[in-house]
Enzyme design. Sequence first.
Site, short mmCIF file in Angstrom:
data_model
loop_
_atom_site.label_atom_id
_atom_site.label_comp_id
_atom_site.label_asym_id
_atom_site.label_seq_id
_atom_site.Cartn_x
_atom_site.Cartn_y
_atom_site.Cartn_z
N TYR A 63 12.56 -16.21 2.00
CA TYR A 63 13.12 -17.57 1.99
C TYR A 63 12.16 -18.59 1.38
CZ TYR A 63 16.49 -15.48 5.11
OH TYR A 63 17.45 -14.67 5.63
N TYR A 68 23.10 -14.01 14.05
CA TYR A 68 22.40 -13.53 12.85
C TYR A 68 22.45 -12.00 12.84
CZ TYR A 68 18.90 -12.34 9.42
OH TYR A 68 18.27 -11.79 8.32
N ASP A 117 24.62 -5.64 18.33
CA ASP A 117 23.46 -5.66 17.45
C ASP A 117 22.23 -5.96 18.32
OD1 ASP A 117 21.41 -6.27 15.74
OD2 ASP A 117 22.58 -7.61 14.45
N LYS A 131 13.98 -3.35 14.12
CA LYS A 131 12.77 -4.11 14.44
C LYS A 131 11.70 -3.34 15.22
CE LYS A 131 13.89 -8.81 13.42
NZ LYS A 131 15.29 -9.14 13.19
#
Length: 427
Positions: free
Chosen positions: A15, A143, A248, A277
Site C-alpha cells: 500500500y 477484510y 475466515d 498468518k
Amino acid sequence: MTASTFDAKHLWHPYTNVIKPGPTHKVASAKGVHLTLDDGTRMIDAMSSWWSAIHGYGQPTIIQAVKDQVGCMPHVMFGGLTHDPAISLGQKLLAITPPSMQRIFYSDSGSVAVEVAMKMAVQYQHATGHPDKTQFITVRSGYHGDTWKAMSVCDPVTGMHHLFQNALSIQHFALKPPINITGEWDDDPVKNGLADLRQLLESHHQTIAALILEPVVQGAGGMYFYHPEYLNQARALCDAFNILLIFDEIATGFGRTGKMFATELTTVEPDILCLGKALTGGTMSFAATLSSDKVAIGIGNGNPGVFMHGPTFMANPLACAAACASLDLLETTPWQANVDAIETQLTHELAPLRSLPQVFDVRVLGAIGVIEMNHQVSADQAHPLCKEFGVWLRPFGRHIYCMPPFVISSDELSQVTHAMGKLVEVL
Ligand SMILES: *Cc1c(COP(=O)(O)O)cnc(C)c1O
C-alpha cells in the site's frame, strides 16, 4: 546508490506510492520479541509481523525443523505425490480444529485460502444442483485479502471497491454486527443486526453460495470485536436458506483471541474454515482451507467431481515443517496463560486512555489491544517515533493497535502500552 535509496527507488512496499514511498526501517535480524535495525537500534515487534510471529522470532525448534527439512527436501509437487510433513500437519490440524472440519486444502497465502474457500462454495452449490448460487454475502467492516474474489467481500468503503468497481463482482453486504463482544445480547433482530442479514438472504438466497465472516474479531477492516451470538444465529439462517458458512480465521486462528480458534467462542461450526498468518509461527507464507465432509463429498459427487484448484507450491514441505513445529510449540508452551496475562495487562494499562478527548474507544480481546481514535492516524508519522520508543507499531485508519507475540514479558508489554499512549498524544 545506497541500499535504502535502491529500496525507495525500485521496491514496492504494501500500500505505497512509488513516487512518495514513505519511510522504511532496515531490519538486520529478529530474535525473541525484538527486531534489530542495521544501526543497532532494537524495537519490540508489537505487530508480530502482521500477526503471524506468535512465538517471537528465532524459536530454536522451528528453525531446526526448517533446517532438517531443507536438507532433505525443500519442495516436491503435490500432484500425484505426498510426504510426511503434509500428513503430520494434517493430523495436527484435525486434532485442534472443530470436529466437522475433515478435509484440508493447503495453499500459499491467506488470500489464496479465501479464494479456495469461495471456489469450494460455488462448486459445492453447482454440484448439488444449485448452479445459480454463485454470489456471496458478508458484513461490513470485514477484510478477507487482496486478491480479486477476496477483495470483493472486503468492506466496500475501507476496501478498494471505488477504484475497482467495474472489475469487482458485486456481493451482498449486511450491517456490521452492531452488538460488541462485551455488550448485552439483545434478541431484537433489528438491534442485533440479524434482521438486515435475514432480509438480504430472503431477497437473494437463490443466487448466494455462502456467507463469509471473520468470527468475532474483524481485523484489517476495522479492528472490531462483535458478539459471538451473532454467529450462532447466522449459522441457523445459513441452514434455513441452504447457504454455506465460511469462517475466515486467518487473523484469529492459533490463540490470538485467547481461544485456539475464535470459533470456540460460539456454539456452532462453519462449513469451511480458512487459516493462515500464524500457521507457520511467522516463518513463511502458508495457508489452509478446511472443509466438512458434506462440502468435500458434495463436490466429489458432482460434475466434474474434482476440485478445480492446485497451486504449484501446494503443501510445500518447508512450510509444513515450520507449521508442525509451531503447532508443537502451542502444545508444549503455556500460550493460553500467556495470552490471558496479556489480556489482563492490556486491559489495565490501556484503560486510562479511554477518557482522552481524541480517543473514541479502547478495546481488548486476548492478545489484541486496540485504541480507536476520533480521527485518522498516519503510519508514516508514527514511523520515526517507533524507533524512538523502541516499539514497532503500525497504526492504520483510526486505529493504534498491538498484537504482540505471546512470549512477550510483562515489562516489554508495558513498554508497548506506553508507546501506544505516546502515539495517542502526538498523532
Ligand atoms: C491477512 C488476512 C487475509 C489475507 O492473508 P494474506 O496472507 O495477506 O493473503 C485474509 N483474511 C484475514 C481475516 C486476514 O487477516
